[in-house]
Design a protein around this motif. Structure first.
Motif, PDB file in Angstrom:
ATOM      1  N   ALA A 118      38.216  35.910  36.567  1.00 11.18           N
ATOM      2  CA  ALA A 118      36.960  35.444  35.971  1.00 11.18           C
ATOM      3  C   ALA A 118      35.925  35.177  37.053  1.00 11.18           C
ATOM      4  CB  ALA A 118      37.206  34.185  35.143  1.00 11.18           C
ATOM      5  N   HIS A 119      36.368  34.660  38.184  1.00  7.33           N
ATOM      6  CA  HIS A 119      35.455  34.406  39.310  1.00  7.33           C
ATOM      7  C   HIS A 119      34.974  35.724  39.915  1.00  7.33           C
ATOM      8  CE1 HIS A 119      35.763  29.961  39.847  1.00  7.33           C
ATOM      9  NE2 HIS A 119      36.819  30.173  39.070  1.00  7.33           N
ATOM     10  N   MET A 120      35.860  36.710  39.976  1.00  8.68           N
ATOM     11  CA  MET A 120      35.437  38.016  40.475  1.00  8.68           C
ATOM     12  C   MET A 120      34.417  38.642  39.528  1.00  8.68           C
ATOM     13  SD  MET A 120      38.510  40.046  42.369  1.00  8.68           S
ATOM     14  CE  MET A 120      37.323  40.954  43.342  1.00  8.68           C
ATOM     15  N   TYR A 121      34.592  38.423  38.254  1.00  7.44           N
ATOM     16  CA  TYR A 121      33.616  38.933  37.280  1.00  7.44           C
ATOM     17  C   TYR A 121      32.223  38.392  37.585  1.00  7.44           C
ATOM     18  CZ  TYR A 121      30.810  38.851  33.036  1.00  7.44           C
ATOM     19  OH  TYR A 121      29.765  38.948  32.153  1.00  7.44           O
ATOM     20  N   LYS A 130      29.720  53.181  38.791  1.00  9.36           N
ATOM     21  CA  LYS A 130      29.943  53.167  37.343  1.00  9.36           C
ATOM     22  C   LYS A 130      31.434  53.178  37.038  1.00  9.36           C
ATOM     23  CE  LYS A 130      28.795  55.580  33.051  1.00  9.36           C
ATOM     24  NZ  LYS A 130      28.096  56.757  32.443  1.00  9.36           N
ATOM     25  N   GLU A 131      32.173  54.012  37.749  1.00  9.37           N
ATOM     26  CA  GLU A 131      33.622  54.071  37.566  1.00  9.37           C
ATOM     27  C   GLU A 131      34.271  52.754  37.977  1.00  9.37           C
ATOM     28  OE1 GLU A 131      37.468  56.747  39.021  1.00  9.37           O
ATOM     29  OE2 GLU A 131      35.643  56.686  40.224  1.00  9.37           O
ATOM     30  N   LEU A 132      33.786  52.170  39.072  1.00 10.34           N
ATOM     31  CA  LEU A 132      34.331  50.897  39.550  1.00 10.34           C
ATOM     32  C   LEU A 132      34.141  49.805  38.512  1.00 10.34           C
ATOM     33  CD1 LEU A 132      35.599  49.298  41.892  1.00 10.34           C
ATOM     34  CD2 LEU A 132      33.285  48.963  42.811  1.00 10.34           C
ATOM     35  N   ILE A 133      32.967  49.757  37.912  1.00  6.09           N
ATOM     36  CA  ILE A 133      32.683  48.770  36.870  1.00  6.09           C
ATOM     37  C   ILE A 133      33.610  48.965  35.676  1.00  6.09           C
ATOM     38  CG2 ILE A 133      30.968  48.071  35.146  1.00  6.09           C
ATOM     39  CD1 ILE A 133      28.819  48.614  37.285  1.00  6.09           C
ATOM     40  N   GLU A 134      33.765  50.198  35.250  1.00  2.88           N
ATOM     41  CA  GLU A 134      34.605  50.490  34.089  1.00  2.88           C
ATOM     42  C   GLU A 134      36.063  50.117  34.338  1.00  2.88           C
ATOM     43  OE1 GLU A 134      33.917  54.590  33.348  1.00  2.88           O
ATOM     44  OE2 GLU A 134      31.994  54.266  32.329  1.00  2.88           O
ATOM     45  N   LYS A 135      36.569  50.442  35.544  1.00  2.77           N
ATOM     46  CA  LYS A 135      37.966  50.137  35.864  1.00  2.77           C
ATOM     47  C   LYS A 135      38.197  48.624  35.976  1.00  2.77           C
ATOM     48  CE  LYS A 135      39.683  54.312  36.216  1.00  2.77           C
ATOM     49  NZ  LYS A 135      40.742  54.785  35.275  1.00  2.77           N
ATOM     50  N   PHE A 136      37.234  47.922  36.585  1.00  2.11           N
ATOM     51  CA  PHE A 136      37.402  46.482  36.721  1.00  2.11           C
ATOM     52  C   PHE A 136      37.268  45.791  35.365  1.00  2.11           C
ATOM     53  CE2 PHE A 136      36.356  42.119  37.791  1.00  2.11           C
ATOM     54  CZ  PHE A 136      37.300  41.850  38.762  1.00  2.11           C
ATOM     55  N   GLU A 178      35.416  30.436  29.864  1.00  2.00           N
ATOM     56  CA  GLU A 178      35.309  29.055  30.351  1.00  2.00           C
ATOM     57  C   GLU A 178      35.411  28.979  31.870  1.00  2.00           C
ATOM     58  OE1 GLU A 178      34.300  26.449  28.568  1.00  2.00           O
ATOM     59  OE2 GLU A 178      34.083  27.992  27.019  1.00  2.00           O
ATOM     60  N   GLU A 179      36.320  29.769  32.441  1.00  2.00           N
ATOM     61  CA  GLU A 179      36.455  29.766  33.904  1.00  2.00           C
ATOM     62  C   GLU A 179      35.244  30.446  34.549  1.00  2.00           C
ATOM     63  OE1 GLU A 179      37.972  28.483  37.353  1.00  2.00           O
ATOM     64  OE2 GLU A 179      38.904  28.087  35.392  1.00  2.00           O
ATOM     65  N   ALA A 180      34.727  31.470  33.919  1.00  2.00           N
ATOM     66  CA  ALA A 180      33.532  32.130  34.434  1.00  2.00           C
ATOM     67  C   ALA A 180      32.350  31.164  34.449  1.00  2.00           C
ATOM     68  CB  ALA A 180      33.203  33.362  33.593  1.00  2.00           C
ATOM     69  N   LYS A 181      32.247  30.335  33.439  1.00  2.00           N
ATOM     70  CA  LYS A 181      31.180  29.326  33.394  1.00  2.00           C
ATOM     71  C   LYS A 181      31.288  28.371  34.587  1.00  2.00           C
ATOM     72  CE  LYS A 181      30.775  29.312  28.339  1.00  2.00           C
ATOM     73  NZ  LYS A 181      31.013  28.523  27.097  1.00  2.00           N
ATOM     74  N   LYS A 182      32.512  28.027  34.959  1.00  2.00           N
ATOM     75  CA  LYS A 182      32.714  27.152  36.118  1.00  2.00           C
ATOM     76  C   LYS A 182      32.192  27.820  37.388  1.00  2.00           C
ATOM     77  CE  LYS A 182      36.818  24.830  34.242  1.00  2.00           C
ATOM     78  NZ  LYS A 182      38.276  24.591  34.434  1.00  2.00           N
ATOM     79  N   CYS A 183      32.417  29.129  37.497  1.00  2.00           N
ATOM     80  CA  CYS A 183      31.933  29.853  38.670  1.00  2.00           C
ATOM     81  C   CYS A 183      30.405  29.851  38.711  1.00  2.00           C
ATOM     82  CB  CYS A 183      32.465  31.282  38.656  1.00  2.00           C
ATOM     83  SG  CYS A 183      32.152  32.168  40.200  1.00  2.00           S
ATOM     84  N   PHE A 184      29.771  30.053  37.564  1.00  2.00           N
ATOM     85  CA  PHE A 184      28.309  29.969  37.514  1.00  2.00           C
ATOM     86  C   PHE A 184      27.830  28.575  37.905  1.00  2.00           C
ATOM     87  CE2 PHE A 184      28.326  33.747  34.566  1.00  2.00           C
ATOM     88  CZ  PHE A 184      27.495  34.538  35.339  1.00  2.00           C
ATOM     89  N   ASP A 185      28.575  27.554  37.502  1.00  2.00           N
ATOM     90  CA  ASP A 185      28.206  26.181  37.854  1.00  2.00           C
ATOM     91  C   ASP A 185      28.295  25.955  39.360  1.00  2.00           C
ATOM     92  OD1 ASP A 185      27.700  25.533  35.232  1.00  2.00           O
ATOM     93  OD2 ASP A 185      29.656  24.595  34.870  1.00  2.00           O
ATOM     94  N   PHE A 186      29.332  26.506  39.984  1.00  2.00           N
ATOM     95  CA  PHE A 186      29.444  26.412  41.447  1.00  2.00           C
ATOM     96  C   PHE A 186      28.262  27.111  42.116  1.00  2.00           C
ATOM     97  CE2 PHE A 186      34.094  25.545  40.927  1.00  2.00           C
ATOM     98  CZ  PHE A 186      34.175  24.429  41.751  1.00  2.00           C
TER      99      PHE A 186
END
Length: 199
Positions: free
Chosen positions: A112-115, A146-152, A162-170
């Motif tokens: 989620a943090h990598m996202y 484009k391929e990298l985005i699709e694969k990830f 919820e974890e992604a929101k924490k990363c945005f907060d950081f």
């Protein structure tokens, strides 16, 4: 695969983008010293995350830490800057948070943090690259993005919100901390100008 992760985290994403530092970053007028500080913080954040997360080897080119380090060294040579010795509190807090997720073997949360971080560079990096001092290697990706985005994206799901929101907060916390340093730099420049005018 995530279908609504962007929508579920959009409010937190916008909150980060509205920070004063984020606006300066995109203004084309950021002070090289301040951008250098931002990069060193990003290196710390990305490095700890990339050491902790587990991704398929064919996606390793998404990693940014080495390129960020190269950008830092470029700025130090070009602007005679010294390596940063102290970091804002959010950098230390983020490090502790990532270590905790690693200890819990929660790779789902780490992804989620990598996202948040790496997708941000994939999607908005080219716009930032045109606005900052230096070559901006951290915003350059090898191969077909484009391929990298699709694969990830295949590794993501909506439960990461919820974890992604924490990363945005950081990220927002770091932007606020750097905004204070930015105000300090502006104050010093103003004092310098006044002193020169009075000489």
């Amino acid at each position: 695969m995530s279908l609504k992760l962007k929508e579920l985290t959009w409010a937190h994403h916008q909150a980060a983008e509205r920070r004063a530092f984020a606006k300066v970053l995109l203004s084309g007028k950021i002070d090289p010293k301040l951008y250098h500080k931002f990069l060193t913080c990003q290196y710390m954040n990305y490095n700890v995350l990339e050491q902790a997360v587990i991704i398929p080897p064919n996606l390793n080119r998404i990693k940014r830490a080495r390129r960020i380090f190269e950008d830092i060294r470029e700025l130090e040579r070009a602007y005679n800057l010294s390596p940063t010795g102290e970091f804002p509190q959010s950098v230390y807090d983020y490090e502790q948070h990532i270590w905790k997720l690693q200890e819990e073997e929660n790779n789902h949360a780490l992804l989620a943090h990598m996202y948040v971080r790496h997708f941000g560079e994939l999607h908005g990096g080219q716009m930032i690259k045109k606005k900052i001092p230096g070559n901006g290697l951290m915003y350059e990706f090898e191969g077909d993005t484009k391929e990298l985005i699709e694969k990830f994206r295949e590794l993501l799901d909506d439960d990461m919100a919820e974890e992604a929101k924490k990363c945005f907060d950081f990220a927002s916390q770091l932007f606020d901390e750097l905004s204070k340093e930015m105000q300090g730099l502006l104050h010093l420049k103003l004092v310098f100008i006044i002193c020169n005018d009075n000489m």
